[in-house]
Design an enzyme around this catalytic site. Sequence first.
Site, mmCIF file in Angstrom:
data_model
loop_
_atom_site.group_PDB
_atom_site.id
_atom_site.type_symbol
_atom_site.label_atom_id
_atom_site.label_comp_id
_atom_site.label_asym_id
_atom_site.label_seq_id
_atom_site.Cartn_x
_atom_site.Cartn_y
_atom_site.Cartn_z
ATOM 1 N N GLN A 157 27.253 47.797 17.186
ATOM 2 C CA GLN A 157 28.574 47.308 17.334
ATOM 3 C C GLN A 157 28.764 45.960 17.174
ATOM 4 O OE1 GLN A 157 30.357 49.004 20.996
ATOM 5 N NE2 GLN A 157 32.171 48.045 20.786
ATOM 6 N N GLU A 159 26.803 43.486 15.819
ATOM 7 C CA GLU A 159 26.577 42.969 14.552
ATOM 8 C C GLU A 159 27.723 43.374 13.689
ATOM 9 O OE1 GLU A 159 21.766 43.525 15.555
ATOM 10 O OE2 GLU A 159 22.854 45.066 14.661
ATOM 11 N N SER A 193 25.509 52.272 17.110
ATOM 12 C CA SER A 193 25.663 52.430 18.517
ATOM 13 C C SER A 193 26.886 51.729 18.823
ATOM 14 C CB SER A 193 24.452 51.943 19.387
ATOM 15 O OG SER A 193 24.297 50.690 19.151
ATOM 16 N N GLY A 232 16.349 50.669 17.727
ATOM 17 C CA GLY A 232 17.184 50.212 16.365
ATOM 18 C C GLY A 232 16.289 50.009 15.098
ATOM 19 N N ASP A 233 15.036 49.735 15.329
ATOM 20 C CA ASP A 233 14.185 49.709 14.078
ATOM 21 C C ASP A 233 13.971 51.139 13.777
ATOM 22 O OD1 ASP A 233 13.891 46.921 14.401
ATOM 23 O OD2 ASP A 233 12.370 47.364 16.134
#
Length: 308
Positions: A157, A159, A193, A232-233
């Site tokens: 969100q 980013e 997210s 996230g990765d």
Amino acid sequence: MSPPILSLALPSATGRVLSIQSHTVQGYVGNKSAVFPLQLLGYDVDPINSVHFSNHTGYPTFKGQVLNGEQLWDLIEGLEENELLYYTHLLTGYIGSVSFLNTVLKVVDKLRSANPKLIYVCDPVMGDEGKLYVPQELVSVYREKVVPVASMLTPNQFEAEQLTGLRIQSERDGREACNILHAAGPARVVITSINMNGKLLLIGSHQKNEGQAPEQFKIVIPMIPAYFTGTGDLTTALLLGWSNKYPEHLDLAAELAVSSLQAVLHRTMNDYISAGHDPKSSSLEIRLIQSQDEIRNPQVELKAEKYD
């Protein structure tokens, strides 16, 4: 005569990925979080480690080395000189400097000269929860140079807000942020997210043809009362893996990716509890190796809801 490189001569049906991300000796973030799941899904994966640290930076201390842009280009030239520079996918994650990011842009051009159909999956890792953890000048480089050449973008969100200049306070805002990013370049956008009114949302958007309205969807994700590293990765790697298997169905790819991720996180939290640790007291290292079955064959319980 040297033998053929089998990953080139007999490529997997899924693809060959160059993954440029961070690396830790211990724990699962960056390439350690992305390479193994992609291999489980059938991809040949060649990692370049942008940093090589003892552990992730959330620990009290860490030590190691940082790769610079010149060193990255040396590796690319070495591959090219031996006719090894053919990839179906490029995956990038955390990048800590403008010079390194500019070299990544040179890598994109170089890979596309060898394979014009290269799919570039970019996780624009810049920050979270209102805070940047990269230099401010990286934001404009991502916005002006990286987003236009990406095939798929997977911001969180914060980013997405940085890249679009749009404050995301509703689902409508999330969908509009996707539209803004489509207009800049990538055909696939997944905001991984969005924290909204106590709910966690994934919003995905696939613009199948230029000028056409994108197909958009959401997945409502239950909140897990713990903080994990490397999620996230892992999410971006899974989205790459499944979206390539289902190129016309980003919603299905997201369902599979989210389902694997949730299974990994639940296993992680339960294992920490079994070891007598309060999962709310610190960030948790994900249990990736123990979750192989859930990565290969996720049980889809969280379904995508398509927007009209």
